[in-house]
Every structure is written in C-alpha cells, then in structure tokens.
Design a protein around this motif. Structure first.
Motif, mmCIF file in Angstrom:
data_model
loop_
_atom_site.group_PDB
_atom_site.id
_atom_site.type_symbol
_atom_site.label_atom_id
_atom_site.label_comp_id
_atom_site.label_asym_id
_atom_site.label_seq_id
_atom_site.Cartn_x
_atom_site.Cartn_y
_atom_site.Cartn_z
ATOM 1 N N SER A 376 0.841 -1.211 0.000
ATOM 2 C CA SER A 376 0.000 0.000 0.000
ATOM 3 C C SER A 376 0.868 1.249 0.000
ATOM 4 N N ALA A 377 1.937 1.215 0.807
ATOM 5 C CA ALA A 377 2.842 2.368 0.882
ATOM 6 C C ALA A 377 3.516 2.617 -0.464
ATOM 7 N N ILE A 378 3.929 1.522 -1.124
ATOM 8 C CA ILE A 378 4.576 1.653 -2.441
ATOM 9 C C ILE A 378 3.602 2.268 -3.449
ATOM 10 N N PHE A 379 2.373 1.760 -3.461
ATOM 11 C CA PHE A 379 1.359 2.305 -4.379
ATOM 12 C C PHE A 379 1.077 3.779 -4.077
ATOM 13 N N PHE A 380 1.026 4.107 -2.782
ATOM 14 C CA PHE A 380 0.744 5.489 -2.389
ATOM 15 C C PHE A 380 1.873 6.418 -2.830
ATOM 16 N N VAL A 381 3.108 5.975 -2.581
ATOM 17 C CA VAL A 381 4.267 6.784 -2.981
ATOM 18 C C VAL A 381 4.285 6.974 -4.495
ATOM 19 N N ALA A 382 4.006 5.886 -5.227
ATOM 20 C CA ALA A 382 3.991 5.975 -6.694
ATOM 21 C C ALA A 382 2.910 6.952 -7.167
ATOM 22 N N LYS A 383 1.772 6.952 -6.458
ATOM 23 C CA LYS A 383 0.658 7.805 -6.860
ATOM 24 C C LYS A 383 0.969 9.284 -6.648
ATOM 25 N N ILE A 384 1.563 9.613 -5.500
ATOM 26 C CA ILE A 384 1.788 11.030 -5.204
ATOM 27 C C ILE A 384 3.118 11.549 -5.745
ATOM 28 N N SER A 385 3.909 10.645 -6.331
ATOM 29 C CA SER A 385 5.214 11.089 -6.856
ATOM 30 C C SER A 385 5.121 11.595 -8.299
ATOM 31 N N SER A 386 3.894 11.579 -8.870
ATOM 32 C CA SER A 386 3.732 12.085 -10.240
ATOM 33 C C SER A 386 3.674 13.615 -10.203
ATOM 34 N N LEU A 387 4.822 14.216 -10.451
ATOM 35 C CA LEU A 387 4.981 15.663 -10.371
ATOM 36 C C LEU A 387 4.701 16.297 -11.733
ATOM 37 N N LYS A 388 3.999 17.434 -11.739
ATOM 38 C CA LYS A 388 3.778 18.170 -12.984
ATOM 39 C C LYS A 388 4.671 19.396 -13.010
ATOM 40 N N VAL A 389 5.382 19.580 -14.124
ATOM 41 C CA VAL A 389 6.277 20.733 -14.276
ATOM 42 C C VAL A 389 5.882 21.478 -15.552
ATOM 43 N N GLU A 390 5.472 22.733 -15.393
ATOM 44 C CA GLU A 390 5.072 23.563 -16.524
ATOM 45 C C GLU A 390 6.181 24.581 -16.814
ATOM 46 N N LYS A 391 6.652 24.615 -18.055
ATOM 47 C CA LYS A 391 7.735 25.534 -18.447
ATOM 48 C C LYS A 391 7.148 26.704 -19.254
ATOM 49 N N ILE A 392 7.449 27.933 -18.809
ATOM 50 C CA ILE A 392 6.951 29.137 -19.484
ATOM 51 C C ILE A 392 8.134 30.079 -19.748
ATOM 52 N N LEU A 393 8.320 30.448 -21.000
ATOM 53 C CA LEU A 393 9.411 31.375 -21.350
ATOM 54 C C LEU A 393 8.852 32.795 -21.447
#
Length: 490
Positions: A376-393
């Motif tokens: 469960s901990a592994i699944f939870f970590v995998a779920k919340i580790s999906s980071l979104k990074v938006e690049k704006i110039l």
C-alpha cells in the motif's frame, strides 16, 4: 470510565454474554490443546493460558466482547525456544512478552491502526476465514461417514435454529445435541478427549525456574519481542473488526496494556503467551456476546469444564466443533469484497489479494499484514510522486519559469530533474513552488543542485511561492542560499 459504562460492559447483556461465553469455552478447548501441541508443550499449558488470559482481559482489556487466549500464531513463534531450552524458558519469555506489551501500550502503540488501510483489513479478515476453514480439514482425515453427517447436522442446526429462536446461541444447541447423539448411539468418531490428556487441576502460581542472568535474557528476548509484536498486531486488528461488527469504539492502547498484563499473569501460572482470537471473538459476537462478562464466562467455564465436567467434556465430538468453526469461517469472510473486486481500484484489489495469499501461504497473519501495508505504501508513494512541471518562457524579461505542481520528495525529485534545461538561452530562471510542497532532505538537496548548477551556467535563479513549512525546511537544510555555496562543496 463512568459507573454507567462499567454497568453496561458487565451487566448490560447478562444472559447472552453467559451463553456466548459457554459456547466459546467449548470451542476454545480443542484449539488450546492443538496450539499446545504445535508449541511442543503439554496440553494443559495452552488450557491454563486460555483460562488466565480470558479472565484477566475481561477486567483489563479495552475491547468488551473480544476473546483472548492461546493462539496458533503465537504458538508457531515458540517452537524453537521450547525445543532448545524447554518450558521454563517459555514461561519466562511469556512474562517478558507481557512487560514489553505493557510498555508499548503506555507508548500508545494503538495509534498504528490508522496506518493500516481498509484493503489490508479486508485481506486480513478473508485470509483468517480461509485459515479457520482449512485448519478444520485435518479433522476429517481417516474419518468415516458418521463424521460428515455430524458436521452437516451441526451446520444445519447453526444455520436454521436462529429462525426458531435467538434466546439460546445456535452453536451451543448444536454442541449439546450432537454430544447427546454420540453418547446415546455409541458412534465411533473423534472426541475432545482424543486431542490430548487433560488433568483436573487448577493452575498454581510459580516463578519460572531459570537462572536470572544476562545470558537468559539474550535467550528469551528475541522470542519475547516477536510474541509481543505479533500478539499486539493480531489483537489490535481483531479489536478493529469487533468494533466494526458491533458499531462500538474501543480503547486500543488500553487493550495493548491489558494483553500485556494477561501475558504476565499467564506466565506466572504455567501458561503460554496468547492474544486476541478473531475466530472465537466472531463466535462470541455471533452468539450474542457483547460485554466483558462473555470473556470472563469463557475463561471460568473453560476451567469448570476441565475440573468438574471433564468426563462429559471429553465426549464432545470434534465434528460439532468443526461445524461451529466452519460456520465461523463463512461468517468471517467478507463476501462483499469479492463482489466488488472488479469495481474497487486495482491497487486496492492487489493489496487485498497479496495480503490474503501471504497469510495463507505463510500461516502468519503478521507477515500478511506487513506485506499489505508495504505494498500500500509503495502504491501510495507511486501515486503522489507524479509531479507536474510547466515551463513558461517570458521573452520580455528573459526569464524561464518552472511551475511545479505536486509533492516534492525523494520519489519525485528525479521527475523534477528531467524537466530542467540548463542550456536554455535566458538570463534569469524562476522556480515557482506555489502549487507544490517540499517534504524532505532529498527535495531540498535537489533544489540546491538546480540553483547551483544554473549559477555555474551564469544564470540568476529565484525560488518563489514556497509555503511556510517548505520555506522553513529549505532555510534549515538548504545550502544554495548560504555564502560561497557551490556544487563542489554541496
């Protein structure tokens, strides 16, 4: 605890508690004997344990209506110690187990229950139901058709009798009826007496006959620690299940202390360590038991059967007790979890299945729960580790803006690093954490690395949008904001 609560716990359900306790006592005897055989000790050691623990926990436990006694999970942990050092060392380990559990109770170990997900709980319950059922199968070995007929008859009574009346627990009716049938017809089937030799003597206080040395402590401590943790885990999970069955709360920390005190007492009275029994607890609840009186009745009636009614007790056919436990396994299994397995999230289904398979394969409830929690901990970590990074110039200000969204910690920093472009042709870089949270040293170290590497490339770097907690963590652990900071001394 106020007077009204005490009255309700003891005298709010007297008839049902007493009758349910009698059913539990009769079902406890063959199990206590079987668990003694597993541990490699005399059958009376398990019976004394079941008596002492049930009586003590009735007064000191935190979950009224729950049954504690000698258990198979605990017996398996004792085998090596008994084989190598004998009974006296086991009794000493039992006392030490109790002391450890009392300490853990005062340290509020009951709070660990909030870290056990529902999918693990369902897996635990279903695995236990399977184990209860499969543990009855050896009783059929070498038996003829009368055994099967008695089991079928017992199941029929337990299933149908409540439709006539619930004044008397159906399992108790089944035990009485089947015992009378066997005694009057002379049918040749296994009885409780075939499980092991019983002696009509009460347990007596004794101090384990062992040398009080550091070497003795080294011998018993590993076993005591294992017994303490497995016993508490099983007891707290069982308490949670009884909570759900009765829609009433319980004091998990008090239960932990009560289990400890019960094990200390049983160790001084010649019994082996024990813990809560989910099977017997379900028998108790299904038979109408709700209060502390049911556990007390189970313990007292157990010894009364052995001391006063031993000649009658040994004639109870194992078939009826097998029938009782089969019906318990059917009632324990959460059939709704099977019907909904295609609807619930795949990760929850996987956790439940892994918990069940691990328990059934190892016959160790603690290993199954541990496997389920880790997964469960592994699944939870995998779920919340999906980071979104938006690049704006921002061309006017010659600034590359990185907007970070999500949780920044050890499992997500690699994802962050993949989006960073050190060769971008701008003068300024701004990293915006307005929609993110910094959790640990790995996250701060990554921020340091990004900032310092950009500086090496001649860029001006600004960190913005940190919330208060994140800002304090970066201020405390970060080096990029310190004088003369560079990658070489990072």
């Amino acid at each position: 605890m106020n007077i009204q609560t005490i009255k309700n716990n003891w005298f709010g359900n007297v008839k049902n508690d007493v009758l349910a306790g009698m059913v539990v006592a009769m079902a406890l005897i063959p199990e206590a004997i079987a668990f003694s055989i597993i541990a490699g000790v005399d059958p009376m050691v398990g019976l004394y344990a079941s008596f002492c623990i049930a009586v003590v926990i009735a007064f000191l436990g935190g979950r009224p209506g729950m049954i504690s006694a000698a258990t198979g999970a605990m017996a398996l942990l004792m085998v090596t110690l008994v084989a190598q050092h004998g009974l006296q060392y086991l009794l000493a380990a039992t006392i030490l187990t109790g002391i450890i559990q009392i300490i853990l109770g005062f340290l509020k170990v009951g709070q660990i229950m909030k870290f056990i997900p529902r999918s693990v709980m369902l897996g635990f319950v279903n695995a236990l139901a399977i184990l209860i059922f499969t543990s009855q199968l050896p009783h059929f070995a070498g038996e003829s058709w009368p055994m099967y007929l008695l089991v079928i008859g017992s199941l029929a009574i337990i299933y149908l009798f409540p439709r006539i009346t619930r004044a008397v627990p159906a399992p108790l009716v089944a035990i009485v009826v089947m015992t009378i049938i066997v005694m009057t017809t002379g049918i040749s089937v296994k009885t409780v007496g075939d499980m092991g030799e019983l002696t009509s003597t009460l347990p007596v206080f004794l101090i384990p006959d062992i040398p009080l040395t550091f070497e003795t402590l080294q011998i018993i401590l590993p076993t005591a620690l294992a017994l303490a943790f497995v016993g508490l885990l099983e007891s707290l999970l069982t308490a949670q299940i009884v909570d759900d069955m009765t829609d009433t709360p319980s004091d998990k920390n008090k239960e932990a202390r009560g289990q400890g005190m019960a094990n200390v007492v049983t160790g001084f009275f010649g019994g082996m360590a024990g813990c809560a029994m989910i099977g017997q607890s379900v028998v108790n609840i299904k038979s109408g038991g709700r209060g502390r009186l049911s556990a007390l009745t189970a313990g007292v009636f157990l010894m009364m059967l052995i001391i006063v009614f031993k000649d009658l007790l040994v004639q109870i056919p194992m078939a009826v007790l097998v029938g009782v436990m089969i019906m318990v396994s059917i009632g324990t299994f959460d059939w709704n979890s099977l019907r909904k397995i295609h609807v619930i999230p795949k990760t929850d289904a996987a956790v439940m299945i892994v918990t069940v398979v691990t328990v059934v394969k190892t016959h160790d409830l603690s290993k199954g729960v541990l496997a389920g929690v880790v997964l469960s901990a592994i699944f939870f970590v995998a779920k919340i580790s999906s980071l979104k990074v938006e690049k704006i110039l921002e061309e006017q200000t010659q600034t590359m803006v990185y907007r970070i969204k999500g949780q920044v910690f050890f499992a997500s920093v690699d994802n962050l690093m993949k989006h960073i472009d050190y060769k971008v042709d701008v003068e300024n870089v701004r990293i915006d954490f307005s929609e993110a949270h910094i959790w640990d040293d790995s996250a701060v170290a990554t921020i340091d690395k990004i900032v310092l590497k950009y500086r090496e490339h001649g860029k001006q770097v600004e960190i913005s949008g940190l919330n208060e907690d994140s800002s304090q963590l970066v201020e405390r652990l970060g080096v990029h904001n310190k004088p003369n900071a560079s990658l070489s001394n990072h």
